[in-house]
Design an enzyme around this catalytic site. Structure first.
Site, PDB file in Angstrom:
ATOM      1  N   GLY A  49      14.098   1.863 -24.889  1.00 46.71           N
ATOM      2  CA  GLY A  49      15.155   0.887 -25.183  1.00 46.71           C
ATOM      3  C   GLY A  49      15.932   1.260 -26.432  1.00 46.71           C
ATOM      4  N   ALA A  50      16.369   2.530 -26.461  1.00 46.75           N
ATOM      5  CA  ALA A  50      17.068   3.024 -27.660  1.00 46.75           C
ATOM      6  C   ALA A  50      18.584   2.836 -27.561  1.00 46.75           C
ATOM      7  CB  ALA A  50      16.736   4.500 -27.867  1.00 46.75           C
ATOM      8  N   ASN A  70       9.482  -0.499 -27.208  1.00 47.33           N
ATOM      9  CA  ASN A  70      10.455  -1.494 -27.669  1.00 47.33           C
ATOM     10  C   ASN A  70      11.219  -2.152 -26.530  1.00 47.33           C
ATOM     11  OD1 ASN A  70      12.700  -2.573 -29.573  1.00 47.33           O
ATOM     12  ND2 ASN A  70      13.786  -1.161 -28.207  1.00 47.33           N
ATOM     13  N   TYR A  85       8.602 -16.005 -21.471  1.00 44.61           N
ATOM     14  CA  TYR A  85       8.859 -14.965 -22.486  1.00 44.61           C
ATOM     15  C   TYR A  85       7.688 -14.938 -23.467  1.00 44.61           C
ATOM     16  CZ  TYR A  85      10.885 -12.263 -26.291  1.00 44.61           C
ATOM     17  OH  TYR A  85      11.085 -11.311 -27.270  1.00 44.61           O
TER      18      TYR A  85
HETATM   19  P1  NDP Z   1      18.584  -5.539 -27.097  1.00 43.77           P
HETATM   20  O1  NDP Z   1      18.972  -6.299 -25.881  1.00 43.77           O
HETATM   21  O2  NDP Z   1      19.632  -5.250 -28.100  1.00 43.77           O
HETATM   22  O3  NDP Z   1      17.867  -4.179 -26.679  1.00 43.77           O
HETATM   23  C1  NDP Z   1      16.945  -4.134 -25.627  1.00 43.77           C
HETATM   24  C2  NDP Z   1      16.675  -2.682 -25.244  1.00 43.77           C
HETATM   25  O4  NDP Z   1      15.697  -2.682 -24.188  1.00 43.77           O
HETATM   26  C3  NDP Z   1      17.911  -1.991 -24.724  1.00 43.77           C
HETATM   27  O5  NDP Z   1      17.980  -0.697 -25.244  1.00 43.77           O
HETATM   28  C4  NDP Z   1      17.696  -1.936 -23.211  1.00 43.77           C
HETATM   29  O6  NDP Z   1      18.238  -0.747 -22.669  1.00 43.77           O
HETATM   30  C5  NDP Z   1      16.161  -1.876 -23.133  1.00 43.77           C
HETATM   31  N1  NDP Z   1      15.700  -2.379 -21.845  1.00 43.77           N
HETATM   32  C6  NDP Z   1      15.709  -3.661 -21.406  1.00 43.77           C
HETATM   33  N2  NDP Z   1      15.285  -3.722 -20.142  1.00 43.77           N
HETATM   34  C7  NDP Z   1      15.012  -2.439 -19.763  1.00 43.77           C
HETATM   35  C8  NDP Z   1      14.556  -1.847 -18.563  1.00 43.77           C
HETATM   36  N3  NDP Z   1      14.277  -2.581 -17.474  1.00 43.77           N
HETATM   37  N4  NDP Z   1      14.386  -0.506 -18.514  1.00 43.77           N
HETATM   38  C9  NDP Z   1      14.657   0.245 -19.601  1.00 43.77           C
HETATM   39  N5  NDP Z   1      15.093  -0.256 -20.766  1.00 43.77           N
HETATM   40  C10 NDP Z   1      15.272  -1.587 -20.842  1.00 43.77           C
HETATM   41  O7  NDP Z   1      17.402  -6.410 -27.764  1.00 43.77           O
HETATM   42  P2  NDP Z   1      16.460  -6.141 -29.027  1.00 43.77           P
HETATM   43  O8  NDP Z   1      16.768  -4.870 -29.690  1.00 43.77           O
HETATM   44  O9  NDP Z   1      16.474  -7.380 -29.832  1.00 43.77           O
HETATM   45  O10 NDP Z   1      15.055  -6.080 -28.289  1.00 43.77           O
HETATM   46  C11 NDP Z   1      14.128  -5.029 -28.467  1.00 43.77           C
HETATM   47  C12 NDP Z   1      12.718  -5.604 -28.395  1.00 43.77           C
HETATM   48  O11 NDP Z   1      12.529  -6.512 -29.474  1.00 43.77           O
HETATM   49  C13 NDP Z   1      12.412  -6.396 -27.128  1.00 43.77           C
HETATM   50  O12 NDP Z   1      11.100  -6.068 -26.701  1.00 43.77           O
HETATM   51  C14 NDP Z   1      12.466  -7.848 -27.594  1.00 43.77           C
HETATM   52  O13 NDP Z   1      11.651  -8.686 -26.820  1.00 43.77           O
HETATM   53  C15 NDP Z   1      11.914  -7.688 -29.011  1.00 43.77           C
HETATM   54  N6  NDP Z   1      12.246  -8.771 -29.926  1.00 43.77           N
HETATM   55  C16 NDP Z   1      13.541  -9.123 -30.172  1.00 43.77           C
HETATM   56  C17 NDP Z   1      13.816 -10.150 -31.056  1.00 43.77           C
HETATM   57  C18 NDP Z   1      15.200 -10.634 -31.309  1.00 43.77           C
HETATM   58  O14 NDP Z   1      15.356 -11.758 -31.821  1.00 43.77           O
HETATM   59  N7  NDP Z   1      16.230  -9.854 -31.047  1.00 43.77           N
HETATM   60  C19 NDP Z   1      12.730 -10.842 -31.792  1.00 43.77           C
HETATM   61  C20 NDP Z   1      11.417 -10.391 -31.451  1.00 43.77           C
HETATM   62  C21 NDP Z   1      11.193  -9.379 -30.576  1.00 43.77           C
HETATM   63  P3  NDP Z   1      19.146  -0.666 -21.340  1.00 43.77           P
HETATM   64  O15 NDP Z   1      19.765  -2.011 -21.128  1.00 43.77           O
HETATM   65  O16 NDP Z   1      20.131   0.423 -21.622  1.00 43.77           O
HETATM   66  O17 NDP Z   1      18.171  -0.294 -20.288  1.00 43.77           O
HETATM   67  C1  8X3 Z   2      12.570 -13.089 -29.877  1.00 42.70           C
HETATM   68  C2  8X3 Z   2      12.388 -14.156 -30.886  1.00 42.70           C
HETATM   69  O1  8X3 Z   2      12.142 -16.673 -31.209  1.00 42.70           O
HETATM   70  O2  8X3 Z   2      13.824 -15.901 -29.616  1.00 42.70           O
HETATM   71  O3  8X3 Z   2      11.351 -12.532 -29.507  1.00 42.70           O
HETATM   72  O4  8X3 Z   2      11.494 -15.784 -29.085  1.00 42.70           O
HETATM   73  S1  8X3 Z   2      12.461 -15.694 -30.154  1.00 42.70           S
END
Ligand code: NDP
Ligand code: 8X3
Length: 252
Positions: free
Chosen positions: A9-10, A87, A153
């Protein structure tokens, strides 16, 4: 010689910031995601800015065969993976449990739990063979608490927490470190994805407070990976100052 890191997920948010931090620390990068053009863009900028090598793997983590085939195709000289950052993940929908869309549930379970397992199952044996490696699982405050409408979630992130602890036990004899990073609100594409593309609804999540930014999470990961060999950071829970827990925020 440069070390090697794989970040799932970069293409956005935390994954992109983490890949950039790792490149800055001289890691060669394997970057994954579904959006091919974004992977190519990131790869080029990491090569140019930090003079590291990159390998782009374009697959959906929910597709077991795609994951297996992509990882199997990694050239031999890329297989000494020192760091795996699990990630890739998402929230889909925010609904009461008796009203939620089951397709949203499937998406979250398949991505956050099964996807993480599919990737890890391919990479862990490489680390076990080398008796070396560090797995960083991106969990969440949602892995520690549940909140209104967060139900499935939260369940997927509680599962990430359980898998992190399980990995730490099973991989213990092989010297593989396992760290969990649990952020509160981070402003990325996360909320836009959660609300199925509704940008206005997504913006409201961060209204009146300063959330965390992706770079803050990359900084926490940098701390975890730069400890000496004998030190493992089990767990980092990192919140915006304006957020006490998953249900209490202070907005102005
Ligand atoms: P983004 O939506 O900005 O990034 C998510 C990344 O995950 C993208 O690069 C996307 O790539 C990839 N991804 C999602 N689904 C798939 C799939 N089926 N196959 C391959 N890649 C996938 O969100 P965040 O950076 O915030 O999220 C990253 C992580 O952090 C997640 O696990 C999220 O649950 C966790 N998180 C986020 C928080 C927040 O508040 N933002 C708080 C706590 C945890 P692409 O779409 O190109 O496939
Ligand atoms: C993402 C943070 O509080 O939206 O994991 O669940 S929250």
């Amino acid at each position: 010689m440069n070390k090697i890191a794989l970040v799932t997920g970069a293409t956005s948010g935390i994954g992109k910031a983490t890949a950039t931090m790792l490149a800055k620390n001289n890691y060669h990068l394997i970057i994954t995601g579904r959006r091919k053009e974004r992977l190519a863009e990131l790869a080029l900028s990491l090569q140019k800015e930090f003079n590291v090598q990159t390998l782009e793997l374009n697959f959906d983590v929910r597709n077991r065969e795609e994951v297996q085939n992509s990882i199997a195709q990694i050239p031999e000289n890329w297989k000494n993976i020192d760091i795996l950052v699990n990630n890739a993940g998402l929230a889909s929908g925010l609904s009461l449990i008796h009203e939620a869309d089951i397709d949203d549930w499937e998406k979250m379970i398949d991505t956050n739990v099964k996807g993480l397992l599919y990737i890890s199952r391919q990479i862990m044996p490489l680390m076990v063979n080398r008796k070396k490696g560090h797995i960083i699982n991106i969990s969440s405050i949602a892995g520690k608490e549940t909140y209104l409408k967060g139900n499935v979630y939260c369940a997927t992130k509680h599962s990430v927490e359980a898998l992190t602890k399980a990995m730490r036990i099973d991989l213990l004899p092989f010297g593989v470190k396992v760290t969990s990073i649990s952020p509160g609100m981070v402003e990325t594409e996360f909320s836009e994805v959660r609300f199925h593309g509704d940008k206005q609804k997504a913006a409201e999540v961060y209204k009146g407070l300063t959330p965390l930014f992706a770079q803050d999470i990359a900084d926490a990961i940098e701390f975890a990976i730069t400890r000496p060999n004998h030190v493992n950071i089990n767990d980092i829970l990192i919140m915006p100052t304006a957020q006490a827990n998953s249900s209490h925020t202070h907005r102005v």
